[in-house]
Design a protein around this motif. Sequence first.
Motif, short mmCIF file in Angstrom:
data_model
loop_
_atom_site.label_atom_id
_atom_site.label_comp_id
_atom_site.label_asym_id
_atom_site.label_seq_id
_atom_site.Cartn_x
_atom_site.Cartn_y
_atom_site.Cartn_z
N ALA A 63 9.36 -2.93 -41.45
CA ALA A 63 10.53 -3.19 -42.30
C ALA A 63 11.19 -4.49 -41.87
O ALA A 63 11.39 -4.73 -40.68
N SER A 64 11.49 -5.34 -42.85
CA SER A 64 12.25 -6.57 -42.62
C SER A 64 13.55 -6.44 -43.42
O SER A 64 13.51 -6.03 -44.58
N TYR A 65 14.66 -6.78 -42.81
CA TYR A 65 15.96 -6.52 -43.41
C TYR A 65 16.61 -7.77 -43.98
O TYR A 65 16.84 -8.74 -43.26
N GLU A 68 22.16 -4.96 -44.54
CA GLU A 68 22.52 -4.16 -43.36
C GLU A 68 22.18 -2.70 -43.64
O GLU A 68 22.22 -2.25 -44.77
N GLU A 69 21.87 -1.99 -42.54
CA GLU A 69 21.56 -0.57 -42.67
C GLU A 69 21.99 0.17 -41.41
O GLU A 69 21.88 -0.37 -40.31
N PHE A 99 20.90 -1.90 -38.22
CA PHE A 99 19.95 -2.97 -38.49
C PHE A 99 20.69 -4.10 -39.19
O PHE A 99 21.30 -3.89 -40.24
N SER A 103 16.83 -8.44 -39.08
CA SER A 103 16.10 -7.52 -38.19
C SER A 103 14.70 -7.31 -38.75
O SER A 103 14.48 -7.27 -39.96
N LYS A 104 13.75 -7.16 -37.83
CA LYS A 104 12.37 -6.87 -38.21
C LYS A 104 11.89 -5.79 -37.25
O LYS A 104 11.93 -5.97 -36.03
N VAL A 119 23.03 1.78 -46.63
CA VAL A 119 22.58 0.39 -46.70
C VAL A 119 23.44 -0.41 -47.66
O VAL A 119 24.06 0.15 -48.57
N ARG A 121 22.61 -2.43 -50.17
CA ARG A 121 21.70 -2.89 -51.22
C ARG A 121 21.76 -1.89 -52.36
O ARG A 121 22.16 -0.75 -52.18
#
Length: 140
Positions: A63-65, A68-69, A99, A103-104, A119, A121
């Motif tokens: 997962a690449s962000y 924010e999560e 995250f 972040s990855k 999140v 999104r």
Amino acid sequence: MYIMSNSIVPITVIKGASHEFIPLPQGENAITADFHSIRTQTESPAHLTSGFYKIEAGPEKPASYNFEETKYVLNGQIDVLDEATGVTHHLVQGDFAFFYVGSKVKFSTKSQGLAFYAVTRPVRNPHPNLKGREEDKARL
């Protein structure tokens, strides 16, 4: 300073927002299941979406962000490899992770894990088994 509206707004309640309603897709060992999303009415509007993350033993899930999560582990174990540091965090019930944009990570588990997430999104993977469970007004 942000000033709240004087009007009172009812809360949203989703009945049955529970992990047992989240089947894994055929051939997959992890799923995100969004169940609520709004465009916030705060000083800097953004989307706020929440749901469940479920993972079972199998291949790592990268997962690449670009949002924010937060994840809060409800049960089981979720391993998170932070590619920025090379550290694998073993998250268990009661653990929390944040995250950042940029972040990855790689998610995995040797058994199973379930987390609640929030999140910044819009909805990407609507939770199909919660359709029609949203109440118009909260009932106590």
